[in-house]
Design a protein around this motif. Structure first.
Motif, PDB file in Angstrom:
ATOM      1  N   ASP A   1       0.850  -1.186   0.000  1.00  0.00           N
ATOM      2  CA  ASP A   1       0.000   0.000   0.000  1.00  0.00           C
ATOM      3  C   ASP A   1       0.887   1.238   0.000  1.00  0.00           C
ATOM      4  O   ASP A   1       1.532   1.553   0.999  1.00  0.00           O
ATOM      5  N   LEU A   2       0.933   1.927  -1.135  1.00  0.00           N
ATOM      6  CA  LEU A   2       1.837   3.067  -1.240  1.00  0.00           C
ATOM      7  C   LEU A   2       1.358   4.282  -0.449  1.00  0.00           C
ATOM      8  O   LEU A   2       2.149   5.015   0.125  1.00  0.00           O
ATOM      9  N   GLY A   3       0.079   4.531  -0.466  1.00  0.00           N
ATOM     10  CA  GLY A   3      -0.396   5.757   0.154  1.00  0.00           C
ATOM     11  C   GLY A   3      -0.232   6.926  -0.795  1.00  0.00           C
ATOM     12  O   GLY A   3       0.516   6.858  -1.779  1.00  0.00           O
ATOM     13  N   ASP A   4      -0.916   8.019  -0.511  1.00  0.00           N
ATOM     14  CA  ASP A   4      -0.901   9.169  -1.423  1.00  0.00           C
ATOM     15  C   ASP A   4       0.499   9.742  -1.606  1.00  0.00           C
ATOM     16  O   ASP A   4       0.918  10.060  -2.717  1.00  0.00           O
ATOM     17  N   GLY A   5       1.228   9.902  -0.498  1.00  0.00           N
ATOM     18  CA  GLY A   5       2.555  10.505  -0.586  1.00  0.00           C
ATOM     19  C   GLY A   5       3.507   9.690  -1.429  1.00  0.00           C
ATOM     20  O   GLY A   5       4.214  10.221  -2.291  1.00  0.00           O
TER      21      GLY A   5
ATOM     22  N   VAL B   1      10.032   7.294  -2.001  1.00  0.00           N
ATOM     23  CA  VAL B   1       9.046   6.212  -2.121  1.00  0.00           C
ATOM     24  C   VAL B   1       9.400   5.081  -1.157  1.00  0.00           C
ATOM     25  O   VAL B   1       8.550   4.605  -0.393  1.00  0.00           O
ATOM     26  N   ARG B   2      10.656   4.636  -1.208  1.00  0.00           N
ATOM     27  CA  ARG B   2      11.074   3.536  -0.337  1.00  0.00           C
ATOM     28  C   ARG B   2      10.930   3.909   1.136  1.00  0.00           C
ATOM     29  O   ARG B   2      10.516   3.087   1.957  1.00  0.00           O
ATOM     30  N   ALA B   3      11.297   5.131   1.466  1.00  0.00           N
ATOM     31  CA  ALA B   3      11.209   5.560   2.863  1.00  0.00           C
ATOM     32  C   ALA B   3       9.757   5.549   3.348  1.00  0.00           C
ATOM     33  O   ALA B   3       9.464   5.058   4.447  1.00  0.00           O
ATOM     34  N   ARG B   4       8.853   6.046   2.546  1.00  0.00           N
ATOM     35  CA  ARG B   4       7.442   6.103   2.952  1.00  0.00           C
ATOM     36  C   ARG B   4       6.871   4.692   3.119  1.00  0.00           C
ATOM     37  O   ARG B   4       6.177   4.392   4.096  1.00  0.00           O
ATOM     38  N   VAL B   5       7.140   3.827   2.153  1.00  0.00           N
ATOM     39  CA  VAL B   5       6.594   2.467   2.200  1.00  0.00           C
ATOM     40  C   VAL B   5       7.156   1.697   3.395  1.00  0.00           C
ATOM     41  O   VAL B   5       6.453   0.876   4.013  1.00  0.00           O
ATOM     42  N   ASN B   6       8.409   1.952   3.755  1.00  0.00           N
ATOM     43  CA  ASN B   6       9.041   1.263   4.877  1.00  0.00           C
ATOM     44  C   ASN B   6       8.781   1.939   6.220  1.00  0.00           C
ATOM     45  O   ASN B   6       9.311   1.508   7.253  1.00  0.00           O
ATOM     46  N   GLY B   7       7.980   3.008   6.198  1.00  0.00           N
ATOM     47  CA  GLY B   7       7.651   3.697   7.437  1.00  0.00           C
ATOM     48  C   GLY B   7       8.816   4.458   8.039  1.00  0.00           C
ATOM     49  O   GLY B   7       8.868   4.656   9.256  1.00  0.00           O
ATOM     50  N   GLU B   8       9.761   4.868   7.201  1.00  0.00           N
ATOM     51  CA  GLU B   8      10.934   5.598   7.669  1.00  0.00           C
ATOM     52  C   GLU B   8      10.777   7.098   7.416  1.00  0.00           C
ATOM     53  O   GLU B   8       9.989   7.509   6.548  1.00  0.00           O
ATOM     54  N   PRO B   9      11.513   7.935   8.148  1.00  0.00           N
ATOM     55  CA  PRO B   9      11.464   9.382   7.873  1.00  0.00           C
ATOM     56  C   PRO B   9      11.970   9.667   6.465  1.00  0.00           C
ATOM     57  O   PRO B   9      12.816   8.932   5.928  1.00  0.00           O
ATOM     58  N   LEU B  10      11.476  10.717   5.857  1.00  0.00           N
ATOM     59  CA  LEU B  10      11.964  11.096   4.540  1.00  0.00           C
ATOM     60  C   LEU B  10      13.447  11.428   4.639  1.00  0.00           C
ATOM     61  O   LEU B  10      13.883  12.120   5.557  1.00  0.00           O
TER      62      LEU B  10
END
Length: 273
Positions: free
Chosen positions: A67-71, A116-125
Motif C-alpha cells: 500500500d503506497l499511500g498518497d505521498g 518512495v522507499r522511505a514512505r513504504v518502509n515507514g521511515e522518515p523522509l
C-alpha cells in the motif's frame, strides 16, 4: 603633476583592457567544445538515465502488493516524470551547457525514488543530499567522507554508504568513469565538456568542489553554495508542491524547485593548471 596623473590613468586603462581581453579569450576557449566531446557527455548522461530507468523497474517490483499511500504515489509519479523528462531533454541537447538541466531533472527523480522507499518502509523522509560524488549512478549520498584525489588535499565529499565504507577501509571507491579518447577516466578528469554534467549534480557544493580540485581540470568550475542552500531550496519546492516531495517533474524538470540556481558557474575554468 597633471601629466603624471594622466599617464597613470592611461596605464591603468591599458592594463584593465588587457585583463578584460584575456578574460574574454579564456571564456571563449572554455565554450569551444568539439562535436565529439558533446556526444561523449550526452552519451554519459543517457547512460545515467538508462540506469535510473532500470532502478525504477526494480522499484516497481519492490512495490508490488504494498500500500503506497498518497505521498508515496506522488513521489513515484514524480520519479517517473523525471525519467521521461530527462530522456526528452537529453535528446534535445545541442550544447554542452544544456546537460546541466538534464542532470538536475535526473537528480530530482533519484531523490523522489528514495522517498518512495522511505514512505513504504515507514521511515522518515531522507535528507535531500547531492548524489554520491564517486559515482552519481549510486543515487543520493548518505554522508560525507574525507577523501583526496591523487596529488590533492583531503576534503569531505558526499558518498553513498558503500563508497563511504570503501574509503574508510582504505579501498578504492566505485568511480564513475567515462571515455576520453581511447581510455576511461573519472568523470571529473574528462575535461570542460563535463563541467555542466558535474554542475548539475554538485552546483550547491561549489565551494567544496573548488577547494577539492584547485589546480586541476575541474578546479575553476564551481562557485558558492552549500548544504544549507541545497536543503532550503528543496524545502521551498516541497512547500510549493504540497510538502510531500510530489510537485511536477515533467516539462521543466521539477516545477519551481531548483536547488542549484543562484550559483555562478562561469568562473575561470580549470584554474591555473
Amino acid at each position: 603633476m597633471e601629466l603624471i596623473l594622466i599617464i597613470a590613468v592611461v596605464v591603468i586603462a591599458v592594463l584593465a583592457y588587457r585583463s578584460y581581453r584575456r578574460t574574454q579569450l579564456q571564456t571563449r576557449k572554455q565554450h569551444e567544445i568539439t562535436a565529439a566531446e558533446l556526444e561523449s557527455v550526452k552519451r554519459t548522461a543517457d547512460e545515467d538515465i538508462t540506469r535510473f530507468g532500470e532502478e525504477l523497474q526494480d522499484l516497481d517490483l519492490e512495490m508490488v502488493g504494498k500500500d503506497l499511500g498518497d505521498g508515496a504515489r506522488q513521489d513515484y509519479q514524480r520519479a517517473l516524470d523525471a525519467y521521461e523528462s530527462a530522456k526528452q531533454a537529453v535528446g534535445q541537447v545541442t550544447q554542452a551547457d544544456q546537460i546541466k538541466h538534464v542532470i538536475e531533472i535526473l537528480e530530482d527523480g533519484r531523490y523522489a525514488a528514495t522517498c518512495v522507499r522511505a514512505r513504504v518502509n515507514g521511515e522518515p523522509l531522507p535528507q535531500r543530499r547531492p548524489s554520491c560524488f564517486f559515482n552519481p549512478q549510486h543515487g543520493p549520498s548518505v554522508e560525507d567522507v574525507s577523501w583526496a584525489p591523487p596529488g590533492g588535499a583531503p576534503r569531505d565529499v558526499p558518498a553513498c554508504a558503500a563508497d563511504a565504507e570503501r574509503v574508510r577501509a582504505g579501498a578504492e571507491p566505485d568511480v564513475r568513469k567515462v571515455m576520453v579518447g581511447p581510455q576511461r577516466v573519472p568523470y571529473w578528469e574528462a575535461g570542460p565538456a563535463y563541467s555542466p554534467y558535474a554542475q548539475g549534480m554538485f552546483g550547491a557544493l561549489g565551494g567544496v568542489m573548488t577547494g577539492m580540485f584547485l589546480g586541476t581540470m575541474l578546479g575553476g568550475m564551481f562557485a558558492g553554495g552549500g548544504y544549507g542552500d541545497y536543503a532550503a531550496g528543496y524545502e521551498d519546492g516541497m512547500s510549493d508542491g504540497g510538502g510531500d516531495g510530489g510537485g511536477d517533474a515533467g516539462g521543466d524538470g521539477g516545477g519551481d524547485f531548483n536547488p542549484f540556481d543562484g550559483g555562478d558557474f562561469g568562473g575561470d575554468f580549470g584554474g591555473d593548471f
